[in-house]
Scaffold this active site. Structure first.
Site, PDB file in Angstrom:
ATOM      1  N   ASP A  26       0.858  -1.175   0.000  1.00  0.00           N
ATOM      2  CA  ASP A  26       0.000   0.000   0.000  1.00  0.00           C
ATOM      3  C   ASP A  26       0.901   1.234   0.000  1.00  0.00           C
ATOM      4  OD1 ASP A  26      -2.469   1.412   0.182  1.00  0.00           O
ATOM      5  OD2 ASP A  26      -2.100   1.719   2.313  1.00  0.00           O
ATOM      6  N   ASP A  28      -0.358   5.096   0.761  1.00  0.00           N
ATOM      7  CA  ASP A  28      -0.693   6.045   1.819  1.00  0.00           C
ATOM      8  C   ASP A  28      -0.606   5.368   3.181  1.00  0.00           C
ATOM      9  OD1 ASP A  28      -1.548   8.474   0.310  1.00  0.00           O
ATOM     10  OD2 ASP A  28      -2.991   7.070  -0.546  1.00  0.00           O
ATOM     11  N   ASP A 226      -1.338  -0.689   6.085  1.00  0.00           N
ATOM     12  CA  ASP A 226      -1.563  -0.040   7.377  1.00  0.00           C
ATOM     13  C   ASP A 226      -3.016  -0.108   7.809  1.00  0.00           C
ATOM     14  OD1 ASP A 226      -2.290   1.860   5.285  1.00  0.00           O
ATOM     15  OD2 ASP A 226      -2.512   3.323   6.901  1.00  0.00           O
TER      16      ASP A 226
END
Length: 356
Positions: A26, A28, A226
């Site tokens: 990922d 961001d 995250d």
């Protein structure tokens, strides 16, 4: 990985970048936040790549094109080819193309990433709900300056029966100044106005996983993210292993309360975790031990941390041990107590002891 409920973080004798052939990362909250590289990301990824691991960047953010993302990563010191970037815009464009005729017009509520992905699939992006022969509406993250009137435009078309697609439904997006509304919040606006439900392509749903596999050819991938409800659940749905890093939206308390779909295979502070093995979490006395920490689910409805040698055996590092080992032990105690549900035990004192 199988779909059975995970009750503890897993161990790995090998460093993760050697145990897996491809990292599906990922962006961001993992590689960057607010456009700036997260600490240790650049060097960790450079080392993983130099040692032979393939890197692919998988993002639910449909705003930017793969070319723009690759350029940005290069500016941060992470050399990247556009083909190494997979976006939810690409996944939703494929989903639409499978259901409409080639050359069909699609109303775009979002940014350039959606437009480029639609053209790649032979579709025609348009801006007005009044376009003749409109075949679909697609909604993706348009950034903080997306005009409110775009939601109205989507609603006009959807209320006339035009099929509605969404790149993703992340309610929030991390940035340099904090957490901001994501595309999921914008989707809710249109849902309220129409009463309709979109077809969604992004993580954690199968269209995004399929898009990633088709574009990367990964044979033993590791999802790195995250977010529990997109990255980790997406790995669960795809039956692949995952690494949660604590540099984005998920904190330690949320991790302890994760339901089975949201429990990562591994957990670490940041992308340095790719370059390391993962310690074993083992049953110990009435709880679970990792490093110098033992975690116990008490009869008083709390999670408690103890030093391993409080039970009369050596090896406990206690307060001098790695707090991440304490968190891993707490995960085992919490997830085991919760089973197929969500842990409701009080973890506040235990997490405070770890500084998390």
């Amino acid at each position: 990985m199988t779909r059975q409920s995970r009750t503890s973080p897993a161990a790995s004798e090998q460093s993760l970048h050697q145990a897996y052939d491809t990292a599906l990362l990922d962006l961001d909250g993992v590689v960057y936040a607010g456009g700036e590289a997260i600490a240790y990301a650049v060097q960790s990824l450079a080392t993983a790549r130099a040692d032979g691991m393939h890197l692919a960047y998988v993002t639910n953010n449909a705003l930017r094109t793969p070319d723009a993302v690759a350029e940005h990563l290069g500016e941060l010191g992470i050399p990247t080819e556009p083909a190494e970037v997979i976006t939810s815009a690409q996944a939703v464009a494929r989903l639409i193309a499978e259901q409409v005729e080639p050359g069909s017009k699609v109303l775009v509520i979002g940014g350039e990433g959606l437009r480029v992905a639609l053209r790649e699939r032979g579709l025609v992006p348009v801006d007005s709900a009044e376009e003749e022969g409109l075949a679909a509406v697609v909604q993706g993250y348009g950034g903080p300056d997306l005009p409110w009137g775009r939601f109205a435009e989507a609603s006009y078309a959807i209320n006339r029966g035009v099929p509605w697609f969404a790149s993703n439904t992340d309610l929030t997006i991390p940035g340099a100044r904090g957490i901001a509304p994501g595309n999921g919040a914008a989707v809710e606006v249109v849902r309220i106005a129409t009463g309709a439900e979109p077809q969604v392509a992004g993580k954690p749903l199968p269209p995004m996983h399929r898009e990633t596999v088709l574009r990367t050819g990964a044979r033993r991938p590791l999802v790195v993210g995250d977010r529990l409800d997109t990255d980790i659940e997406g790995a669960f749905n795809g039956e692949v292993d995952s690494l949660l890093v604590l540099t984005g939206v998920t904190d330690a308390e949320q991790l302890l309360r994760a339901d089975p779909r949201h429990r990562p295979t591994y957990v670490d502070r940041d992308l340095r975790g790719l370059l390391a093995g993962q310690p074993e979490v083992e049953p110990y006395a009435e709880g679970f031990r990792c490093g110098g920490w033992t975690a116990v689910a008490t009869n008083g409805g709390a999670l408690e941390l103890r030093e391993a040698d409080e039970h009369g055996e050596g090896g406990g590092a206690g307060e001098s041990g790695d707090p991440l080992d304490g968190l891993r032990a707490l995960c085992a105690a919490a997830w085991t107590a919760a089973g197929d549900g969500v842990c409701t035990l009080d973890a506040a004192k235990a997490l405070a002891r770890l500084g998390l």
